[in-house]
Design an enzyme around this catalytic site. Structure first.
Site, PDB file in Angstrom:
ATOM      1  N   SER A 242       0.850  -1.174   0.000  1.00 15.68           N
ATOM      2  CA  SER A 242       0.000   0.000   0.000  1.00 15.68           C
ATOM      3  C   SER A 242       0.893   1.232   0.000  1.00 15.68           C
ATOM      4  CB  SER A 242      -0.889  -0.008   1.244  1.00 15.68           C
ATOM      5  OG  SER A 242      -1.305   1.302   1.547  1.00 15.68           O
TER       6      SER A 242
ATOM      7  N   GLU B  18      -7.491 -10.418  -6.643  1.00 13.08           N
ATOM      8  CA  GLU B  18      -8.553  -9.400  -6.686  1.00 13.08           C
ATOM      9  C   GLU B  18      -8.803  -8.928  -8.112  1.00 13.08           C
ATOM     10  OE1 GLU B  18      -7.837  -6.196  -3.913  1.00 13.08           O
ATOM     11  OE2 GLU B  18      -7.363  -7.629  -2.327  1.00 13.08           O
TER      12      GLU B  18
END
Ligand code: ARG
Length: 474
Positions: free
Chosen positions: A287, A300
């Protein structure tokens, strides 16, 4: 080379002698497909060469014409491969671009190539050739992925994990059994893909614009040269059929749906709350703001890309809906969804075939999770049934025992025999429960008891693996 005017290269001025003014610039851009169909260039040339060879064989063109066409096409292939080919929007699509260049290189021989064919049967042939190659690559990627599941299942044939229904712990299973469930799904996809290939592998060429041609063509020769199993049997259907593209997208959508289920489970298992598995860093991302994060971006994204492949299928179904026979320009819109579905599926399968062998299984965490949630309650009920209690009564007895354990915050196996008999409320029938029940309350015992064909016992998982390896080899 011929000195005669190349009418194709002058198409920017007018389509043909029939037209009295040039095509409007916006219309030209709107109708052009060269921006995406240049991907068909190599198969387009392959099909043209087979067509030209047949024309020569049937004495429709001369051997000298064929030689000039072959030489011209060889040069065009190398120009395309080298990235030197000048694609022109004014020439609308891949077919007209290649034909115009051939005429520049081969003169009148190049002008004879289009004898007895139309872009309508040409594009239908190109698409089938393109998709056939893509199906073969996809089948290979599916084999790799299926093999990866088999190997992972073999490594973890006896590793216990909780099986879920409604995302709640249901019964213990083995990780190997769970992996082999995915093997089954992707095996069905492989079989659907092979089935789609069979129906696709028929030659449309010879249908010309829609009605066939008056030249003495030999369609079987072209089919053989291009590796088709047979011929499209009706010329109208040959140029207007896109079922093969729809079937492929349906296979792709189903396969991506399977991928999305796997992706969803990987995301869950990777979340620290589950902690069942880990993935090497190279398959994850961080992140930009939260330094502690390791995100499962690949699963994802695959889950997300499933949506676009469903979209491709719906786009093609809608494209073909209510189209009158035979060819309509609508069909030019078939390529982008088809290419997108083929590319997305192939990339996704390849990345998962890489990723699956690197799944790191956290054995103690899976085992601990399987021991929670009264996952062996069904085994206790089955035990009582085998001792003569009707199943519904056994179900109720175990439900009472579970309730007692919930109140005392303990597992069924943590009760003493007397406590268990009491908790089951077996008035007068306490003798049905004896010490041997505790082996069954262990998750290992529960898993090993499911030893029938298709069951989760490690023995059965190994048998399924053996069968799967044999299927893949055959
Ligand atoms: N670019 C066209 C397509 O992709 C080729 C066939 C065009 N045929 C025609 N009659 N306009 O469908």
């Amino acid at each position: 080379m011929s000195s005669s005017k190349n009418s194709l290269a002058n198409k920017a001025q007018a389509w043909s002698g029939r037209f009295t003014e040039p095509v409007d610039a916006l219309v030209q851009r709107y109708t052009a497909s060269i921006g995406f169909d240049h991907r068909l260039a190599q198969v387009d040339i392959t099909a043209s060469l087979a067509h030209a060879a047949m024309l020569a064989q049937q004495k429709i063109i001369s051997p000298a014409d064929l030689a000039a066409i072959e030489a011209g096409m060889a040069q065009i292939r190398s120009e395309i491969t080298a990235g030197q080919f000048q694609w022109q929007l004014a020439l609308e699509d891949v077919h007209l671009n290649i034909e115009a260049r051939l005429i520049e290189l081969a003169g009148d021989a190049g002008k004879r190539l289009h004898t007895g064919r139309s872009r309508n049967d040409q594009v239908a042939t190109d698409l089938r050739l393109f998709l056939r190659a893509s199906i073969d690559e996809t089948a290979e990627a599916l084999t790799q992925l299926r093999t990866a599941f088999i190997n992972l299942a073999e490594q973890h044939a006896a590793v216990i994990m909780p099986g879920h229904t409604h995302l709640q712990v249901a019964q213990p299973v083995t990780f190997g059994h769970h992996m082999m469930a995915y093997y089954e799904m992707f095996s069905r996809d492989a079989s659907r893909l092979a089935d789609c290939r069979k129906r696709l592998n028929q030659l449309p060429l010879g249908a010309a614009a829609l009605a066939g041609t008056s030249y003495p063509i030999d369609r079987m020769q072209v089919a053989k040269a291009l590796g088709f199993d047979g011929l499209c049997r009706n010329s109208l259907d040959a140029v207007s059929d896109r079922d093969f593209a729809i079937e492929f997208c349906a296979v792709a959508a189903t396969c991506m749906m399977h991928i999305s289920r796997l992706a969803e489970e990987l995301v869950l298992w990777l979340s620290p709350r589950f902690g069942f598995i880990d993935l090497p860093d190279r398959f994850c991302t961080g992140s930009s703001i939260m330094p502690q994060k390791k995100n499962p971006d690949v699963p994802e994204l695959a889950r997300g890309k499933t949506g676009r492949v469903y979209g491709d299928l719906i786009a093609l179904l809608t494209l073909m809906k209510s189209q009158p026979l035979a060819y309509n320009k609508d069909n030019q819109e078939d390529k982008e969804p088809l290419f997108d579905a083929a590319d997305t599926l192939l990339d996704t399968l390849r990345i998962f075939a890489e990723l699956v062998p690197h799944i790191v299984v956290n054995v103690p965490v899976m085992l601990a999770a399987a021991e929670q949630g009264f996952s062996t309650a069904t085994d206790l009920a089955d035990y009582l049934v085998k001792k003569g209690l009707p199943f519904r009564d056994a179900h109720e007895a175990v439900a009472l025992a579970v309730k007692a354990c919930v109140n005392q915050s303990c597992a069924l196996s943590e009760l003493s025999l007397a406590e268990l008999q009491n908790a089951c409320g077996l008035q007068g029938q306490a003798h049905l429960l004896t010490e041997d029940v505790f082996a069954l309350l262990q998750v290992q015992g529960s898993v090993e008891a499911r030893a029938h064909l298709g069951g989760s016992a490690p023995k059965q998982v190994l048998a399924a693996i053996l069968q799967a390896r044999a299927d893949l080899a055959g």
